[in-house]
Design a protein around this motif. Structure first.
Motif: not given
Length: 276
Positions: A43-44, A47-54
């Motif tokens: 899950a972490m 979240r890290m991948e989603a934050n990097g994509a943002r």
């Protein structure tokens, strides 16, 4: 005599291993691993991948918009109804696409529209997506455009096209200017320059001019400084009430600036949460 060419192997940079992937692999290979911790690590990682994509999305959008010029108002609406004469200029969706599509493509950005109809209205959502997976949506709704002599199908189609233009403009923070048929390329002197400037000012509405000024100030000084100014705090609520479509452009600009300039929260995990 034939000569045999010797090809020397070139150094190839080895791919950089993702430390999170390495930790997950160690957990998977460990028969005594805590599956609950493994789920938390997965899950972490998401979240890290989603934050990097943002972050990548905000950076790409900011760089693309820096290259997008003002959109030319290349179409004129002129008709007379029982309410009187209607006459104004606007940019077409095709004209906008011709300008922005090559620029957005260079930065891995694309857009599409989702359309819904119900309760007598039309709802259009513009979805701006980045190659790394992050996407953001801007939605506007309105009634079918029954102006002129349109039938019911034409009224819906006109409303959809209108909302597509405005959701796309709001999502990208685009500004428009009047097409002067190439007159801007010719030199203006004396009275002709003043007349040209006066015509330009008259053809741009006060609400559009105010939103363009706010967007320019945000790009130059930053959203925090602009939002803190008394002038913005006085003018923006009025703009939002009188011209919500232009206020939406300003809000999109603020959101884009915040995402590109605010520090993302740390996603580091405490030592006791990393299973080895």
């Amino acid at each position: 005599m034939n000569q045999v060419a010797q090809i020397q192997p070139q150094d190839v940079a080895a791919p950089v291993a993702d430390p999170m992937i390495s930790m997950i692999e160690r957990v998977v290979l460990n028969p005594d691993a805590d599956l609950d911790k493994l789920e938390r690590m997965l899950a972490m990682k998401e979240r890290m991948e989603a934050n990097g994509a943002r972050v990548a999305f905000a950076r790409a959008l900011s760089e693309a918009r820096a290259e997008i010029p003002p959109i030319v108002k290349d179409a004129t609406v002129d008709f007379t109804s029982n309410k009187g004469r209607t006459h104004y200029q606007h940019e077409t969706l095709a004209g906008i696409a011709k300008v922005i599509d090559p620029i957005l493509a260079r930065y891995g950005l694309s857009y599409r529209f989702r359309t819904e109809q119900g309760q007598g209205g039309v709802r259009v959502t513009c979805i701006i997506a980045h190659a790394e997976g992050h996407a953001e949506e801007t939605t506007l709704s309105g009634a079918p455009d029954s102006s002129g002599s349109k039938n019911s199908f034409q009224a819906v189609g006109s409303a959809v096209t209108y909302l597509q233009r405005y959701t796309l403009k709001a999502a990208l923070g685009l500004s428009a200017e009047v097409d002067d048929d190439g007159q801007s390329a010719a030199p203006h002197t004396g009275a002709s320059r003043q007349q040209h400037a006066s015509q330009q000012q008259q053809q741009v509405s006060p609400a559009e001019r105010a939103s363009d000024q706010m967007i320019t100030a945000i790009r130059k000084n930053g959203a925090d400084a602009v939002q803190a100014s008394p002038q913005f705090q006085q003018d923006f609520p009025r703009l939002k009430k009188e011209a919500p479509e232009f206020a939406a452009r300003v809000e999109a600009e603020i959101e884009t600036w915040n995402k590109a300039n605010k520090t993302a929260p740390s996603t580091l995990v405490d030592d006791d949460e990393i299973p080895y």
